[in-house]
Write a protein that holds these residues in place. Structure first.
Motif, mmCIF file in Angstrom:
data_model
loop_
_atom_site.group_PDB
_atom_site.id
_atom_site.type_symbol
_atom_site.label_atom_id
_atom_site.label_comp_id
_atom_site.label_asym_id
_atom_site.label_seq_id
_atom_site.Cartn_x
_atom_site.Cartn_y
_atom_site.Cartn_z
ATOM 1 N N ARG A 46 0.851 -1.189 0.000
ATOM 2 C CA ARG A 46 0.000 0.000 0.000
ATOM 3 C C ARG A 46 0.890 1.244 0.000
ATOM 4 N N PRO A 47 1.466 1.587 -1.155
ATOM 5 C CA PRO A 47 2.347 2.763 -1.211
ATOM 6 C C PRO A 47 1.572 4.050 -0.940
ATOM 7 N N TYR A 48 2.263 5.054 -0.494
ATOM 8 C CA TYR A 48 1.633 6.331 -0.127
ATOM 9 C C TYR A 48 2.583 7.463 -0.486
ATOM 10 N N ALA A 49 2.059 8.661 -0.451
ATOM 11 C CA ALA A 49 2.859 9.863 -0.690
ATOM 12 C C ALA A 49 3.307 10.447 0.642
ATOM 13 N N ILE A 50 4.391 11.210 0.608
ATOM 14 C CA ILE A 50 4.886 11.879 1.816
ATOM 15 C C ILE A 50 3.787 12.721 2.459
ATOM 16 N N ALA A 51 2.993 13.405 1.637
ATOM 17 C CA ALA A 51 1.951 14.280 2.178
ATOM 18 C C ALA A 51 0.971 13.522 3.065
ATOM 19 N N GLU A 52 0.796 12.234 2.809
ATOM 20 C CA GLU A 52 -0.119 11.447 3.628
ATOM 21 C C GLU A 52 0.398 11.302 5.059
ATOM 22 N N LEU A 53 1.710 11.373 5.238
ATOM 23 C CA LEU A 53 2.275 11.291 6.582
ATOM 24 C C LEU A 53 1.897 12.507 7.421
ATOM 25 N N ALA A 54 1.681 13.652 6.774
ATOM 26 C CA ALA A 54 1.226 14.834 7.512
ATOM 27 C C ALA A 54 -0.201 14.632 8.016
ATOM 28 N N ARG A 55 -1.026 13.994 7.202
ATOM 29 C CA ARG A 55 -2.391 13.697 7.660
ATOM 30 C C ARG A 55 -2.374 12.684 8.789
ATOM 31 N N ASP A 56 -1.382 11.791 8.789
ATOM 32 C CA ASP A 56 -1.239 10.855 9.909
ATOM 33 C C ASP A 56 -1.010 11.595 11.214
ATOM 34 N N ALA A 57 -0.194 12.659 11.171
ATOM 35 C CA ALA A 57 0.092 13.429 12.391
ATOM 36 C C ALA A 57 -1.190 14.024 12.957
ATOM 37 N N VAL A 58 -2.056 14.524 12.079
ATOM 38 C CA VAL A 58 -3.339 15.062 12.538
ATOM 39 C C VAL A 58 -4.203 13.949 13.118
ATOM 40 N N ALA A 59 -4.140 12.773 12.519
ATOM 41 C CA ALA A 59 -4.912 11.638 13.025
ATOM 42 C C ALA A 59 -4.462 11.230 14.422
ATOM 43 N N VAL A 60 -3.168 11.362 14.701
ATOM 44 C CA VAL A 60 -2.672 11.064 16.046
ATOM 45 C C VAL A 60 -3.271 12.056 17.051
ATOM 46 N N LEU A 61 -3.329 13.329 16.705
ATOM 47 C CA LEU A 61 -3.965 14.312 17.584
ATOM 48 C C LEU A 61 -5.430 13.946 17.815
ATOM 49 N N ASP A 62 -6.108 13.548 16.751
ATOM 50 C CA ASP A 62 -7.512 13.154 16.893
ATOM 51 C C ASP A 62 -7.655 11.984 17.859
ATOM 52 N N ALA A 63 -6.762 11.030 17.757
ATOM 53 C CA ALA A 63 -6.865 9.819 18.575
ATOM 54 C C ALA A 63 -6.736 10.127 20.055
#
Length: 289
Positions: free
Chosen positions: A75-92
């Motif tokens: 499941r390859p991804y773009a670097i920009a998706e890692l920034a959305r991961d950071a926001v998801a951690v805050l949400d969690a």
């Protein structure tokens, strides 16, 4: 408190929420965003402890590092998706807004957060990083030739001892010559990282991830969140022209320099780096000109 955070179908991130140790009854959270192919455990415990004197501290493993999901080939991804991961951690962790600190690639991800989710960032501190789109300028140098040569072997198969030797050699180059290099200390750090992950290989996933959407340097001038850019004069990846360029590009950027610092948080720079971050997060710096 440790937990796994679901950020995409079949993708979970390991994250750790560390309580503040000071007397503030409602400490503000700090989110630590580490660099490429690096686990959240790469943040030195001493630095985390210093920040925890004033803040609740959250750190996490990117995809394809540490205890998070390793599945880039499927499941390859773009670097920009890692920034959305950071926001998801805050949400969690039910954090509506945090002070965000990013190192290296983490600094790039923080810039994307400033553009796409500015309401989630109280202040930002970035170091050992480059501005979005910065490598397109002829005035901004690329990483050192010696480092580029070492990176060609990043994903080579090695046994544990050989992998540790490679990682220590990597840290030696990253650290530069401005501070004493503690080879045993970095070897111990990497032993912890390997034990934490349960594996010692490096798939170099972030080096292979798509870079679509990163050429957004022109948008940084509109950023209204206060941003501290820490200049590391011995950084072989993003040497000083990069930090000054980023500080000037930001709408509310300011620059501080930590003498002798390279592209690593060595023991001698923990104290000044922590002080710089805390000055930013507590608003104790001089007003913007």
């Amino acid at each position: 408190m440790e937990r796994l955070v679901d950020v995409a179908p079949g993708v979970r991130l390991w994250a750790e929420d560390l309580p503040a140790t000071g007397s503030d009854p409602a400490p503000e959270p700090v989110l630590l965003v580490m660099g490429a192919n690096a686990s959240g455990l790469t943040w030195p415990d001493e630095l985390v402890a210093r920040l925890a004197e004033r803040h609740r501290v959250i750190r996490y493993d990117h995809r394809d590092t540490g205890r998070s999901t390793w599945a880039f080939d499927e499941r390859p991804y773009a670097i920009a998706e890692l920034a959305r991961d950071a926001v998801a951690v805050l949400d969690a962790f039910d954090v509506p807004r945090a002070h965000v600190v990013g190192m290296s690639l983490g600094g790039v991800l923080v810039q994307l957060m400033l553009l796409d989710a500015p309401g989630r960032v109280a202040t930002a501190t970035v170091f050992c990083t480059a501005a979005l789109g910065g490598y397109g300028s002829p005035d901004l140098p690329p990483p050192s030739a010696e480092l580029l040569a070492l990176w060609e072997h990043m994903a080579d198969p090695r046994d544990v001892d050989a992998e540790l030797d490679w990682r220590v050699a990597h840290w030696r180059l990253l650290s530069g010559t401005g501070t004493p290099f503690d080879a045993d200390g970095f070897r111990a750090l990497e032993r912890r990282v390997i034990a934490h992950a349960g594996r010692h290989d490096n798939t170099a996933a972030h080096a292979r991830a798509a870079q679509d959407g990163l050429d957004r340097g022109d948008e940084l001038a509109a950023v209204e969140v206060p941003v501290l850019v820490v200049e590391a004069p011995e950084d072989p990846i993003n040497p000083p022209p990069h930090s000054g360029h980023l500080a000037r590009a930001l709408g509310r950027g300011r620059l501080v320099r930590i003498p002798g610092m390279g592209h690593a948080i060595t023991g001698t720079v923990v104290a000044p780096l922590a002080a710089a971050i805390l000055t930013q997060t507590t608003g104790a710096h001089a007003p913007q000109r």
